[in-house]
Structure formats: structure tokens, C-alpha cells
Design an enzyme around this catalytic site. Structure first.
Site, mmCIF file in Angstrom:
data_model
loop_
_atom_site.group_PDB
_atom_site.id
_atom_site.type_symbol
_atom_site.label_atom_id
_atom_site.label_comp_id
_atom_site.label_asym_id
_atom_site.label_seq_id
_atom_site.Cartn_x
_atom_site.Cartn_y
_atom_site.Cartn_z
ATOM 1 N N ASP A 8 0.859 -1.185 0.000
ATOM 2 C CA ASP A 8 0.000 0.000 0.000
ATOM 3 C C ASP A 8 0.894 1.233 0.000
ATOM 4 O OD1 ASP A 8 -2.157 1.676 0.124
ATOM 5 O OD2 ASP A 8 -2.716 1.193 2.182
ATOM 6 N N ASP A 103 -2.569 2.473 -6.288
ATOM 7 C CA ASP A 103 -1.585 2.551 -5.207
ATOM 8 C C ASP A 103 -1.545 1.348 -4.281
ATOM 9 O OD1 ASP A 103 -4.081 3.085 -4.140
ATOM 10 O OD2 ASP A 103 -3.334 4.531 -2.677
ATOM 11 N N GLU A 104 -2.237 0.267 -4.607
ATOM 12 C CA GLU A 104 -2.133 -0.919 -3.760
ATOM 13 C C GLU A 104 -2.380 -2.185 -4.557
ATOM 14 O OE1 GLU A 104 -5.163 -1.627 -0.755
ATOM 15 O OE2 GLU A 104 -6.455 -0.107 -1.681
#
Length: 354
Positions: A8, A103-104
Site C-alpha cells: 500500500d 496505489d495498492e
């Protein structure tokens, strides 16, 4: 059991902006709607969070909490480029990658031979590669399954690592608050609390009949997660589950006809997105399962009405809009959304040794 890493990125959009403009690093910044617009905060850096600013917060509220907040409109092309660079780093370790957003992502490193197969050392190396090659930091969680890995990645944020080995799962989940379980939103958490259920240990001790009575089919998920069980594999086919468009309105809509007009403007946008997606390899084999209309009201309550097998036509969407409109409780409408859900194939994978 599998070896799963959840990566993350830390305040990703804001972090990219701070990397590219070091003058922003120590001031509260947020990516979101302009001061004059009725937008929401997409993400913010940690100085802004110290004032109580959070993702998905209305911009107006964020500015009340932090009047000197620096608002940036954002640059999605720049964020996508950074995300692609990070994805290429993941691919050095495994081809079992399930992105959740820019983003993860989940990584299944069960078969990775690097570092003698140590998932902890693999996660450390991934984080080191990300910061050295992109200038961005990432937090990581390592666990035998997806939901525990995701929870673990939040334990030592920002720029941290947390590991839950198989022998520590029982102790970890025992005191885990139920509100941290996937699928437990604010309303479910409130109902659980009213029943005296606050931690995973409380679920295990609760009578099965009580859980079924109050939570129905969700009881099975609550029981499994409270024991640290999650059998979902990392899905690397990137099959899209939904597609949607929405519009935050400049002024609250107080008339149903105004909502109809806005919905009619959103429909062509969604049809264009669907056409673009249908031209991809995944889109050509993904049939539409359901269509939904979402409304957010002046008091920030939101509701979605969905129907399976519904054609993407305005006259077929109006009954869904009407039903959502009836739930407004005399409030105006501040956001209208239109979405479709795709049929997804169930995937199965044999467990591998940790």
C-alpha cells in the site's frame, strides 16, 4: 497456506506531488476539488491528516479543519506512470499480482525462490526497490491470506512493514476490532456493538443462531474472518468487477426532473467507457450482470438501487432513479452516479505451504 504480501503506497497522489515539488513536503496538501467547487478530497499527506483531513472528505469540511490546506487538482497521467513503474517492480518477484487500485496490490509470493522463499525479506526488498527507483515509500503487510495481509499493511504506516506468520494468526485476530474486518461498515459495526460484539473473539464465543438472526448470510464471513480464514486466491487476470461514472453537483438538486436530466447526461459517458472497455481483451468476455443508480443526499447519506439483467437504457434506468429518489427524506441530491456490474468467474487455487 499461501504467502501473501499487500503493498500500500503511502498517501500516493500527495506523495508523488511532494516528490516532484519538495517545497510541499512539510505543508498540509490535498488532492481534490477546488475551493469553489463541491468536490471531495482524493488523498492528502500526513501533515494534513494531523488536522483531521481524510480521503473522501468534502473539500469544504477539509478547509474548515485546515484553512491553510494547499489544494492541488492532481495529474492522473503522472500518477498512472508512477503506478506502472511500481507494477514493473512487482513483476520481478511474481506474476501473481492483483492490483486493487493505482496505489495498492496483492502479491502471492508462495513460489518465489528469492531470499530462500522468505516473504518477509521479499517484502523488504520490494519496499527498498520502490523507494530507490521512484522516490516514494510503501507500507507492506505479510500474512498467510489476503485479508490479514491488507490489515497488516496498515499496522506500521507510513513506510512500515508488519508480518503475521501462520503461528501468530490466532493471537492476532483474537483482539482484532470487528470494524477492521472487510465488509464491516459503520452500520454493521454499530449493530455488532449493540449486541456486545466488539472483537473477533466475541464472534467466536457468540451463539451461531444469534449471528444468523442478525446478520444472515454475512454471519459466515464474520465467523471465518474472526478465525483468520480467507480462502480467496490472488487473481492476476485483472478482471474488472464494475464500471461507473458520477457527478458531484454544483448545487443540490431539489426536483426529480433535474435528476433525470443529469442521469441522461451521465448515460452517454458510461456508454463510451463501456465501449472502450469492451475493446480490451477482458472486456470482450465480460457480460454485464447488473445496472445501478447511486444518489448522495445533502446530509451525505447515499443509496444505490441495482437491478440484474437491466439494459443500459434511460427508460429502464428511471425506475431505479425513482426508487433512490424516494429515499431522500426531503433532502436535496448532491451527487448522482450510474454504474454497471460485470459477471465474474469464481477462481480456485490449492493452498501452498508457507
Amino acid at each position: 497456506m499461501r504467502k501473501i504480501i499487500h503493498i500500500d503506497m503511502d498517501c500516493f497522489f500527495a506523495a508523488v506531488e511532494m516528490r516532484d515539488n519538495p517545497a510541499l513536503r512539510h505543508v498540509p496538501i490535498a488532492i481534490g476539488g477546488a475551493r469553489q467547487a463541491r468536490g471531495v478530497i482524493s488523498t492528502c499527506n500526513y501533515p494534513a491528516r494531523s488536522f483531521g483531513v481524510r480521503s473522501a472528505m468534502p473539500t469544504s469540511q477539509a478547509l474548515k479543519l485546515c484553512p491553510h490546506l494547499t489544494l492541488l487538482s492532481g495529474n492522473m497521467d503522472k500518477y498512472k506512470a508512477a503506478s506502472t513503474q511500481i507494477r514493473h517492480i512487482f513483476a520481478r518477484y511474481t506474476d501473481q499480482i492483483e492490483p486493487l487500485s493505482l496505489d495498492e496490490a496483492y502479491l502471492d509470493v508462495s513460489d518465489c525462490a528469492l531470499f530462500q522463499g522468505s516473504a518477509t525479506r521479499i517484502a523488504e526488498d520490494i519496499r527498498h526497490a520502490i523507494v530507490s527507483e521512484t522516490g516514494l515509500t510503501a507500507s507492506a503487510g505479510v500474512a498467510p491470506n489476503k485479508f490479514l495481509a491488507k490489515i497488516a499493511s496498515d499496522e506500521n504506516k507510513p513506510d512500515g512493514l508488519f508480518v503475521i506468520t501462520p503461528d501468530k494468526v490466532a493471537d492476532f485476530v483474537k483482539t482484532l476490532p470487528l470494524k477492521r474486518l472487510p465488509g464491516v461498515g459503520s452500520k454493521t459495526a454499530e449493530r455488532l456493538s449493540q449486541l456486545g460484539l466488539h472483537s473477533c473473539a466475541d464472534i467466536i464465543a457468540a451463539p451461531l443462531a444469534l449471528l444468523i438472526k442478525h446478520f444472515g448470510a454475512q454471519a459466515d464471513s464474520l465467523i471465518k474472518r474472526s478465525q483468520g480464514i480467507d480462502e480467496r486466491p490472488v487473481c492476476s487476470n485483472e478482471q474488472r468487477k464494475s464500471l461507473g461514472v458520477e457527478c458531484t453537483l454544483e448545487h443540490d438538486l431539489l426536483q426529480y426532473t433535474e435528476c433525470v436530466e443529469t442521469l441522461s447526461q451521465l448515460l452517454p459517458q458510461l456508454q463510451r467507457r463501456l465501449e472502450h472497455y469492451s475493446n480490451t481483451a477482458a472486456g470482450r468476455i465480460t457480460p454485464i450482470q447488473k445496472v445501478g443508480v447511486k444518489l448522495k443526499f445533502s446530509d451525505f447519506r447515499q443509496t444505490t438501487v441495482e437491478k440484474q439483467g437491466q439494459p443500459l437504457q434511460l427508460d429502464k434506468l428511471l425506475p431505479l432513479l425513482d426508487e433512490a429518489w424516494q429515499r431522500r427524506q426531503q433532502q436535496g441530491v448532491r451527487l448522482i452516479g450510474l454504474q454497471i456490474g460485470f459477471k465474474t468467474a469464481a477462481l480456485h487455487q490449492m493452498a501452498l505451504p508457507f
